[in-house]
Write a protein that holds these residues in place. Sequence first.
Motif, mmCIF file in Angstrom:
data_model
loop_
_atom_site.group_PDB
_atom_site.id
_atom_site.type_symbol
_atom_site.label_atom_id
_atom_site.label_comp_id
_atom_site.label_asym_id
_atom_site.label_seq_id
_atom_site.Cartn_x
_atom_site.Cartn_y
_atom_site.Cartn_z
ATOM 1 N N GLY A 55 17.233 0.681 2.920
ATOM 2 C CA GLY A 55 16.566 1.915 3.332
ATOM 3 C C GLY A 55 15.050 1.870 3.362
ATOM 4 N N SER A 56 14.428 0.841 2.787
ATOM 5 C CA SER A 56 12.966 0.760 2.725
ATOM 6 C C SER A 56 12.471 -0.467 3.482
ATOM 7 C CB SER A 56 12.499 0.692 1.266
ATOM 8 O OG SER A 56 11.129 0.342 1.193
ATOM 9 N N LYS A 57 11.559 -0.271 4.407
ATOM 10 C CA LYS A 57 11.010 -1.387 5.180
ATOM 11 C C LYS A 57 10.217 -2.338 4.276
ATOM 12 C CE LYS A 57 10.713 0.993 9.635
ATOM 13 N NZ LYS A 57 9.818 1.443 10.743
ATOM 14 N N VAL A 58 9.519 -1.757 3.298
ATOM 15 C CA VAL A 58 8.749 -2.597 2.376
ATOM 16 C C VAL A 58 9.685 -3.415 1.495
ATOM 17 C CG1 VAL A 58 7.117 -2.621 0.456
ATOM 18 C CG2 VAL A 58 6.773 -1.043 2.365
ATOM 19 N N ASP A 59 10.675 -2.751 0.899
ATOM 20 C CA ASP A 59 11.599 -3.448 0.007
ATOM 21 C C ASP A 59 12.349 -4.560 0.727
ATOM 22 O OD1 ASP A 59 10.745 -1.659 -1.843
ATOM 23 O OD2 ASP A 59 12.684 -0.695 -2.178
ATOM 24 N N ALA A 60 12.606 -4.370 2.006
ATOM 25 C CA ALA A 60 13.324 -5.386 2.777
ATOM 26 C C ALA A 60 12.522 -6.669 2.927
ATOM 27 C CB ALA A 60 13.678 -4.832 4.154
ATOM 28 N N THR A 61 11.210 -6.589 2.744
ATOM 29 C CA THR A 61 10.357 -7.769 2.924
ATOM 30 C C THR A 61 10.107 -8.536 1.629
ATOM 31 O OG1 THR A 61 8.239 -6.654 2.501
ATOM 32 C CG2 THR A 61 9.138 -6.516 4.743
ATOM 33 N N VAL A 62 10.512 -7.975 0.488
ATOM 34 C CA VAL A 62 10.179 -8.572 -0.813
ATOM 35 C C VAL A 62 11.038 -9.801 -1.093
ATOM 36 C CG1 VAL A 62 10.087 -8.188 -3.301
ATOM 37 C CG2 VAL A 62 9.435 -6.356 -1.722
ATOM 38 N N ASN A 94 -2.520 -7.983 -0.927
ATOM 39 C CA ASN A 94 -1.276 -7.760 -1.675
ATOM 40 C C ASN A 94 -0.074 -8.498 -1.073
ATOM 41 O OD1 ASN A 94 -0.060 -4.663 -3.194
ATOM 42 N ND2 ASN A 94 -0.650 -6.595 -4.082
ATOM 43 N N LYS A 95 -0.334 -9.668 -0.467
ATOM 44 C CA LYS A 95 0.762 -10.410 0.178
ATOM 45 C C LYS A 95 1.596 -11.208 -0.819
ATOM 46 C CE LYS A 95 -1.697 -10.784 4.569
ATOM 47 N NZ LYS A 95 -2.442 -11.692 5.490
ATOM 48 N N SER A 96 1.030 -11.499 -1.972
ATOM 49 C CA SER A 96 1.801 -12.173 -3.022
ATOM 50 C C SER A 96 1.311 -11.695 -4.376
ATOM 51 C CB SER A 96 1.669 -13.694 -2.921
ATOM 52 O OG SER A 96 0.349 -14.126 -3.152
ATOM 53 N N ALA A 97 2.208 -11.689 -5.338
ATOM 54 C CA ALA A 97 1.877 -11.273 -6.701
ATOM 55 C C ALA A 97 2.511 -12.272 -7.661
ATOM 56 C CB ALA A 97 2.394 -9.860 -6.969
ATOM 57 N N TRP A 98 1.736 -12.703 -8.662
ATOM 58 C CA TRP A 98 2.159 -13.805 -9.522
ATOM 59 C C TRP A 98 1.993 -13.485 -11.008
ATOM 60 C CZ3 TRP A 98 2.820 -19.064 -7.451
ATOM 61 C CH2 TRP A 98 2.633 -19.135 -6.061
ATOM 62 N N PHE A 99 2.850 -14.088 -11.791
ATOM 63 C CA PHE A 99 2.585 -14.183 -13.224
ATOM 64 C C PHE A 99 2.974 -15.586 -13.658
ATOM 65 C CE2 PHE A 99 3.224 -13.980 -17.781
ATOM 66 C CZ PHE A 99 2.068 -13.331 -18.164
ATOM 67 N N ALA A 100 1.978 -16.320 -14.181
ATOM 68 C CA ALA A 100 2.198 -17.671 -14.687
ATOM 69 C C ALA A 100 1.952 -17.644 -16.184
ATOM 70 C CB ALA A 100 1.253 -18.656 -14.006
ATOM 71 N N GLY A 101 2.945 -18.005 -16.951
ATOM 72 C CA GLY A 101 2.778 -17.914 -18.393
ATOM 73 C C GLY A 101 3.602 -18.937 -19.141
ATOM 74 N N VAL A 144 3.326 -10.242 4.853
ATOM 75 C CA VAL A 144 3.035 -8.813 4.876
ATOM 76 C C VAL A 144 2.724 -8.323 3.476
ATOM 77 C CG1 VAL A 144 4.496 -8.452 6.899
ATOM 78 C CG2 VAL A 144 5.477 -8.195 4.611
ATOM 79 N N SER A 145 2.174 -7.120 3.386
ATOM 80 C CA SER A 145 1.765 -6.555 2.107
ATOM 81 C C SER A 145 2.959 -6.106 1.270
ATOM 82 C CB SER A 145 0.839 -5.363 2.341
ATOM 83 O OG SER A 145 0.519 -4.740 1.107
ATOM 84 N N LEU A 146 2.818 -6.285 -0.036
ATOM 85 C CA LEU A 146 3.837 -5.830 -0.977
ATOM 86 C C LEU A 146 3.595 -4.398 -1.444
ATOM 87 C CD1 LEU A 146 3.933 -9.045 -3.193
ATOM 88 C CD2 LEU A 146 5.859 -8.222 -1.822
ATOM 89 N N THR A 147 2.497 -3.804 -1.016
ATOM 90 C CA THR A 147 2.153 -2.449 -1.454
ATOM 91 C C THR A 147 3.292 -1.482 -1.133
ATOM 92 O OG1 THR A 147 -0.195 -2.853 -1.123
ATOM 93 C CG2 THR A 147 0.513 -0.556 -1.203
ATOM 94 N N GLY A 148 3.730 -0.748 -2.134
ATOM 95 C CA GLY A 148 4.825 0.199 -1.963
ATOM 96 C C GLY A 148 6.165 -0.355 -2.397
ATOM 97 N N THR A 149 6.188 -1.576 -2.927
ATOM 98 C CA THR A 149 7.448 -2.159 -3.391
ATOM 99 C C THR A 149 8.115 -1.261 -4.425
ATOM 100 O OG1 THR A 149 6.724 -4.435 -2.995
ATOM 101 C CG2 THR A 149 8.485 -4.109 -4.594
ATOM 102 N N ALA A 150 9.349 -0.887 -4.159
ATOM 103 C CA ALA A 150 10.118 -0.009 -5.057
ATOM 104 C C ALA A 150 9.343 1.268 -5.375
ATOM 105 C CB ALA A 150 10.495 -0.749 -6.337
ATOM 106 N N ASN A 151 8.575 1.741 -4.398
ATOM 107 C CA ASN A 151 7.791 2.977 -4.549
ATOM 108 C C ASN A 151 6.850 2.941 -5.738
ATOM 109 O OD1 ASN A 151 9.028 4.379 -2.334
ATOM 110 N ND2 ASN A 151 10.839 4.670 -3.619
ATOM 111 N N SER A 152 6.346 1.725 -6.061
ATOM 112 C CA SER A 152 5.498 1.606 -7.258
ATOM 113 C C SER A 152 4.024 1.447 -6.918
ATOM 114 C CB SER A 152 5.949 0.398 -8.078
ATOM 115 O OG SER A 152 5.766 -0.787 -7.325
ATOM 116 N N SER A 190 17.462 -4.483 -8.789
ATOM 117 C CA SER A 190 18.118 -3.202 -9.070
ATOM 118 C C SER A 190 17.239 -2.022 -8.677
ATOM 119 C CB SER A 190 18.479 -3.102 -10.557
ATOM 120 O OG SER A 190 17.311 -3.091 -11.356
ATOM 121 N N LYS A 191 15.940 -2.270 -8.509
ATOM 122 C CA LYS A 191 15.006 -1.200 -8.182
ATOM 123 C C LYS A 191 14.650 -1.168 -6.691
ATOM 124 C CE LYS A 191 12.938 -1.268 -12.811
ATOM 125 N NZ LYS A 191 14.078 -1.985 -13.405
ATOM 126 N N LEU A 192 15.087 -2.175 -5.949
ATOM 127 C CA LEU A 192 14.767 -2.230 -4.525
ATOM 128 C C LEU A 192 15.826 -1.530 -3.685
ATOM 129 C CD1 LEU A 192 13.654 -5.979 -4.128
ATOM 130 C CD2 LEU A 192 12.189 -3.970 -4.413
#
Length: 743
Positions: free
Chosen positions: A341-348, A584-591, A613-621, A335-337
Motif C-alpha cells: 500500500g505504500s510507494k515508499v515502503d515498496a522501495t525499501v 536519504n538514499k541509504s541508511a546505515w548502522f555499523a557496530g 530513491v529516498s527512504l524518507t517516509g519509510t513506515a511513516n517514520s 512488520s512495520k512496512l
Amino acid sequence: MGRADARRAQAQESRRAAKSGGIRRLFTWKKLLGTFFGIVLLGMGAFGALYLYVDVPAANAMAERQSNVYKYSDGTVLARTGKGVNRQIVDLDEVPKKVQHAFVAAENKTFYKDQGVDLKGTTRGLLNTVSGKGKQGGSTITQQYVKNYYLTQDPTVSRKLKELVISLKIDQQLSKDEILAGYINTAYYGRGASGIQAAAQAYYGIDAKDLNVSQGAYLASLLQAPSQYDWNSATDTGKKLVKERWAYTLRNMVEMDWLTESEKAKLEFDVPQKPKPAAGMEGQTGYLVEAANKELEKQGVSAEDREAGGWTFTLTVDKKRQQALEKAVDDQLESKLDREGSKVDATVQAGATSVDPKTGKVVALYGGEDYIKHYISNATRQDYQPASTFKPLVLASALENESTTQDGSLIGLNTVYDGTSKRPVVGSDTPFNPQNEDDRSYGPISVQKAMNSSVNSVFAQMIVDVTPSAAKQTALDLGVPDKNFPERPAVSLGTMNASTWDMAGAYATLDNHGKKVTPHILQSAEHRDRTVNPEKPKREQAISRASADTVTKALTGVVDAGSGSAANTSAYDAAGKTGTSEDNKSAWFAGYTPELTTVVALFGEGDGGRKQVSLTGTANSGRANGGGFPARIWADYTLGALGGGSGKTFDLQDVERGEVPAPPTPSDTPSEEPTESEEEPTPSDMPSETPSETPSESPSSSPPPTDSPTVTTPPTSPELPPQPGEDDGQPGERPGGNGLLGQ
C-alpha cells in the motif's frame, strides 16, 4: 460277428500298431536325450555369443548425477542444488558395518559368496515378464546395481538378459565392497532420495555415517517398496509389512552372525521423521548460496565444477545467528512496512553482514526480502554510499599518520574543531563547505563529541588535515574497496561505494585491534575426488592497535551518548556509527561488540533496481536514518546472537592520544556564536543522518567540552571570508549536487 467284420477289426488293429510303432521309433529316449542336449548346447552357444557381444556399458546419465549440498557451520543442510536428483555419493567406509550388513541381509544373504547372479530368480523374472505378470523380485544385489547403474528399469526380456550378462562380468571386475557401495548409492529410497546419504537425511535427518542398526534395517527394507513402506504415508497394512520386513532383516543378520540375539532383542523400530520439503532458494537461502558460490570461484571451483554435482560445501554461517538476524529484520522493519500500500515502503531494501572479528567468518547474512523476489543481494551490493560510517576511518587515518590540525596540534579524541555548519575547509585545493544535519552549528567541539553527533564540518576539515589520499590508503588497508573512491574532501562523508560486507570487514578490523579481518563465508568444499581448503586470509596489522582502540573508544561514545543510542543497552559493550547518504538514499548502522561485528543498511531502490530513491517516509517514520531502523535491527540481532547479552568488554589500550590545549579565552571564541545547553540531545532530538534541505532558523551550537580545550583550527564564524584557493561566494564541493550528507 461275421467274417467281414472280423477282417475290418483286424485291419484297424494293424493300423494302430503301425502308428504306435512309428511314434516309438520317432521319439525314442535316445532321440529325446539328444534333442535336449542339443537345445542346451544351442542355448549355451547363444549365451556364449551374448556374453561376448554384450560389453559393460558406461553408467547411465541418472546414475552418476548428484546434487551439491550446502550446509550451515553445524553440519545441518541449508540447501541442495543440482539437476533434479537428490543424491550424494558416499564411500562405503562412511557407512557403519552393521548397516552394510543390514542391506545384504534384506536383499541377498549369499551376496558375499555368489557369482553375481541368481539363475532361478532371473528365470522366474523372465517367465513373469513374458507372461505379462510384470516386475518381479529375486535379483541379487549385483543385478540390482547393474540395473540401476548401467541399464534402465524397463521390464523387457532383452534388458533382463543384458542384466544377467553384465552382472557376471561386473562380479569378476569389481570387489564385493565396490558393488555394495554402488548399490546403496544408486538405489531409490522414496521421498525423492537417491542413495543412502540422501535417504538418511530424508528419513532421519542425519548423515549416513550416523545411522544405527535399526535405522539401517528400515532403509534396507524400504527398497522393496519405497512408496508403500514410507512410514509417514503408509497404510496400516504397509506399516505392518515394513515392520515385518525390518524384523526379517534383523533375523537374517543374526543367522549370518552379523548381529547377536541379545543385540537384536534390544533393538526397537526407529520411526522415521516426517518428510520435509526440499530446501530451495527462497528466503535467505539463495543469498547465502550465491555468496558461497562467489567465494568458490575465487578458490578455483568453477560453475562447471559445481554443475557436475557431488560437492559438499560447508559455510561459516551459524544457523542460530542467521535465524536471529532474519527475525530482527522481520520484527524491527518488515512488520512495520506496507509494501503493497505504500510507494515508499515498496522501495525499501535491507541488507546486513555479521562477522566474527577474530576469524573473519561470516556468521549471518541478510540479502533481502526474498531471493526469488529480489535477486540482488543487499548484503554484498556495492552501488550505494556508506555515508558517515566512513568517518571513523578518517579518524583512524589521522591517528595512524599522526596527523595535525592546521595549527599543528596532534589529532586525538580531545582535539577541538570548529563545528560550524557550512564552514569552508581550510588547506584544500578543492573547495568544500558541507552542511551539518539540520544545518546545525556546534562551534568549538571535541573530536569525540563530533563523532557522537556526526558533525560533517569537523570531518571534512579532518580529512583535509590528514589528506584525502592518506585517508583513502588507510580505508583500503582496512578493507574498503577502491570503488568510485575520489581523493577529495567530500569523501569524508562516505561518498565512495561499499557494501555491508565491505564495511563489516573494516569495522571488524577495528574491533580486532587493527589486525586485518577479511570476511569469508566458505568453511570447506569437499568432493569424493577433490577437496578444496579455502586459503586463509593474511592477518597482518592493518593499523596499529593504538589507532584502532582509540577509534573504538570514540565509537563507544556514539552508542552511549550519540546518534547510535538506539543500540545502547547494558546487556553488552558496544561501539558503532550511524550513517545516512545524500537525499536519504541509504541508511546505515555499523557496530560491534568484543565478539561480533555487524553492519546493517537500508537502501531506497526504485525502477527494478535501476534507480536509487529516498527512504524518507519509510513506515511513516519521517526521515529514515542510521540511528533508526538500522540501529534497532542491529541491537535486536546482537542481543539474540549473543544469547541475551555478554559480559565481555573492550580491551582498549592507549586511547588518550591527542593534545589537549589550554582553555579558550573570550577572544578565542566568536562572539556571535550561540551556545548549546550542556545536556546531550535525547534520541528523538538526535541528528538523523542527512541534513534537511532547509537550514534551521536558530541553529544551536555546543559549548566547549568540559575540559575546555582551545580551538585548534583557525577561528571562524558562520560567514567566513574566502580561503586561499577558494572562490568567493561558491558553495564549495557538493557531492551529488548539494552536499547534504550526515551522520
